[in-house]
Design a protein around this motif. Sequence first.
Motif, PDB file in Angstrom:
ATOM      1  N   ALA A  47     -16.107  -6.112  -5.659  1.00  0.00           N
ATOM      2  CA  ALA A  47     -15.877  -6.498  -4.257  1.00  0.00           C
ATOM      3  C   ALA A  47     -16.365  -5.419  -3.299  1.00  0.00           C
ATOM      4  CB  ALA A  47     -14.389  -6.750  -4.034  1.00  0.00           C
ATOM      5  N   ASP A  48     -17.003  -5.850  -2.234  1.00  0.00           N
ATOM      6  CA  ASP A  48     -17.345  -4.925  -1.154  1.00  0.00           C
ATOM      7  C   ASP A  48     -16.147  -4.747  -0.228  1.00  0.00           C
ATOM      8  OD1 ASP A  48     -20.237  -4.562  -1.679  1.00  0.00           O
ATOM      9  OD2 ASP A  48     -20.226  -6.722  -1.412  1.00  0.00           O
ATOM     10  N   ALA A  49     -15.289  -5.753  -0.200  1.00  0.00           N
ATOM     11  CA  ALA A  49     -14.115  -5.687   0.674  1.00  0.00           C
ATOM     12  C   ALA A  49     -12.919  -6.314  -0.034  1.00  0.00           C
ATOM     13  CB  ALA A  49     -14.383  -6.417   1.986  1.00  0.00           C
ATOM     14  N   LEU A  50     -11.765  -5.695   0.158  1.00  0.00           N
ATOM     15  CA  LEU A  50     -10.506  -6.226  -0.369  1.00  0.00           C
ATOM     16  C   LEU A  50      -9.656  -6.669   0.821  1.00  0.00           C
ATOM     17  CD1 LEU A  50      -9.485  -3.357  -2.856  1.00  0.00           C
ATOM     18  CD2 LEU A  50     -10.911  -5.346  -3.327  1.00  0.00           C
ATOM     19  N   LEU A  51      -9.109  -7.857   0.707  1.00  0.00           N
ATOM     20  CA  LEU A  51      -8.208  -8.392   1.732  1.00  0.00           C
ATOM     21  C   LEU A  51      -6.877  -8.647   1.055  1.00  0.00           C
ATOM     22  CD1 LEU A  51      -7.599  -9.862   4.475  1.00  0.00           C
ATOM     23  CD2 LEU A  51      -8.515 -11.931   3.392  1.00  0.00           C
ATOM     24  N   LEU A  52      -5.829  -7.929   1.478  1.00  0.00           N
ATOM     25  CA  LEU A  52      -4.526  -8.052   0.819  1.00  0.00           C
ATOM     26  C   LEU A  52      -3.489  -8.590   1.800  1.00  0.00           C
ATOM     27  CD1 LEU A  52      -5.938  -6.155  -1.253  1.00  0.00           C
ATOM     28  CD2 LEU A  52      -3.794  -4.936  -1.437  1.00  0.00           C
ATOM     29  N   GLY A  53      -2.850  -9.682   1.452  1.00  0.00           N
ATOM     30  CA  GLY A  53      -1.726 -10.200   2.220  1.00  0.00           C
ATOM     31  C   GLY A  53      -0.444  -9.667   1.607  1.00  0.00           C
ATOM     32  N   VAL A  54       0.330  -8.911   2.417  1.00  0.00           N
ATOM     33  CA  VAL A  54       1.484  -8.182   1.847  1.00  0.00           C
ATOM     34  C   VAL A  54       2.718  -8.299   2.741  1.00  0.00           C
ATOM     35  CG1 VAL A  54       2.255  -5.978   0.902  1.00  0.00           C
ATOM     36  CG2 VAL A  54      -0.197  -6.471   1.012  1.00  0.00           C
ATOM     37  N   PRO A  55       3.711  -9.071   2.330  1.00  0.00           N
ATOM     38  CA  PRO A  55       4.983  -9.063   3.064  1.00  0.00           C
ATOM     39  C   PRO A  55       5.779  -7.801   2.756  1.00  0.00           C
ATOM     40  CG  PRO A  55       4.913 -10.857   1.432  1.00  0.00           C
ATOM     41  CD  PRO A  55       3.747  -9.964   1.168  1.00  0.00           C
ATOM     42  N   MET A  56       6.658  -7.436   3.680  1.00  0.00           N
ATOM     43  CA  MET A  56       7.614  -6.373   3.347  1.00  0.00           C
ATOM     44  C   MET A  56       8.761  -6.998   2.565  1.00  0.00           C
ATOM     45  SD  MET A  56      10.038  -3.881   5.690  1.00  0.00           S
ATOM     46  CE  MET A  56       8.833  -2.667   6.142  1.00  0.00           C
ATOM     47  N   TYR A  57       9.026  -6.459   1.392  1.00  0.00           N
ATOM     48  CA  TYR A  57      10.209  -6.843   0.622  1.00  0.00           C
ATOM     49  C   TYR A  57      11.045  -5.580   0.402  1.00  0.00           C
ATOM     50  CZ  TYR A  57       8.347 -11.522  -0.616  1.00  0.00           C
ATOM     51  OH  TYR A  57       7.887 -12.819  -0.585  1.00  0.00           O
ATOM     52  N   ASN A  58      12.251  -5.594   0.921  1.00  0.00           N
ATOM     53  CA  ASN A  58      13.166  -4.463   0.747  1.00  0.00           C
ATOM     54  C   ASN A  58      12.486  -3.128   1.072  1.00  0.00           C
ATOM     55  OD1 ASN A  58      15.530  -5.999  -0.070  1.00  0.00           O
ATOM     56  ND2 ASN A  58      14.208  -6.624  -1.765  1.00  0.00           N
ATOM     57  N   PHE A  59      11.931  -3.116   2.266  1.00  0.00           N
ATOM     58  CA  PHE A  59      11.276  -1.940   2.860  1.00  0.00           C
ATOM     59  C   PHE A  59       9.940  -1.575   2.223  1.00  0.00           C
ATOM     60  CE2 PHE A  59      15.761  -0.190   4.011  1.00  0.00           C
ATOM     61  CZ  PHE A  59      15.841  -1.068   5.078  1.00  0.00           C
ATOM     62  N   SER A  60       9.557  -2.299   1.178  1.00  0.00           N
ATOM     63  CA  SER A  60       8.342  -1.908   0.461  1.00  0.00           C
ATOM     64  C   SER A  60       7.470  -3.145   0.205  1.00  0.00           C
ATOM     65  CB  SER A  60       8.749  -1.196  -0.829  1.00  0.00           C
ATOM     66  OG  SER A  60       7.617  -0.749  -1.533  1.00  0.00           O
ATOM     67  N   VAL A  61       6.675  -3.128  -0.838  1.00  0.00           N
ATOM     68  CA  VAL A  61       5.769  -4.248  -1.130  1.00  0.00           C
ATOM     69  C   VAL A  61       6.390  -5.146  -2.205  1.00  0.00           C
ATOM     70  CG1 VAL A  61       3.764  -2.826  -0.537  1.00  0.00           C
ATOM     71  CG2 VAL A  61       4.465  -3.001  -2.935  1.00  0.00           C
ATOM     72  N   PRO A  62       5.971  -6.403  -2.308  1.00  0.00           N
ATOM     73  CA  PRO A  62       6.505  -7.271  -3.356  1.00  0.00           C
ATOM     74  C   PRO A  62       6.197  -6.716  -4.754  1.00  0.00           C
ATOM     75  CG  PRO A  62       5.282  -8.563  -1.746  1.00  0.00           C
ATOM     76  CD  PRO A  62       5.010  -7.115  -1.448  1.00  0.00           C
TER      77      PRO A  62
END
Length: 229
Positions: free
Chosen positions: A103-118
Amino acid sequence: MRHSVTESLLHLDSSADLTRDSVTRQLTASFADAWRGRENRYRYRDVAAEPVPLVTPAYATLGRRVERHGVLPLDKIAALAETGAEEREWALTLPLIEEVLAADALLLGVPMYNFSVPASLKAWIDRVSFPGAFTDPDTGESLLRDTKVVLVLARGGGYGPGTPRHGCDFQTPYLRAHFGKLGVSEVNLSTVEAELTRAGDIPALAGLEDLAAESLANARAAVAELATG
Ligand SMILES: Cc1cc2nc3c(=O)[nH]c(=O)nc-3n(C[C@H](O)[C@H](O)[C@H](O)COP(=O)(O)O)c2cc1C
């Protein structure tokens, strides 16, 4: 984000909400739509719908053995596996690493779960970040130094200066530190944040709906700008 027609995008979502209600999924989808309108290389991975298995003792053992050799080319690692379990771990891991490298580009969808990442995203991070995977064995340089990373983040509350939860955001700083450590340069790392996404649901956040709408509108505009450059 300026990009040419030949670039490829790896789009990864991690919200446990698989519906269009998910703020991160809405935002990453609009980025991907704009990108796909002009680009011909696109891969999608949903680590919530199809979880990446947690790393196992065999993964850790293989990783330690590889580290003792310094940085190895990826095609030399399979030969170091000593058990069927280690072979299986590597067979699970290598395609995920190759997907990132392609990949030339990474697109990450990330909610906050308990102050951090899922945990689903953390499982992917732990697996792809195999020792040396993103380091050039000849030069020692990061193979991700030219990779663009767009982090699309959402959180139910507000974490800005002056809020009661200021200092509790371990989502954005963690991801910035992680991709920085992998060698993604600061100029190639973009973050888009939608805050107070639960303002309409949680009584304690009542009255903050306007701020939430403003945050979402800003996030939508930032995504559109990043996607079309
Ligand atoms: C398991 C879980 C944990 C959460 N923890 C937090 C949290 O610590 N802080 C916060 O502000 N919001 C928290 N939220 C709310 C989400 O961050 C918020 O709903 C966000 O919009 C989720 O992203 P999505 O809309 O893409 O699903 C949590 C939600 C879930 C489901």
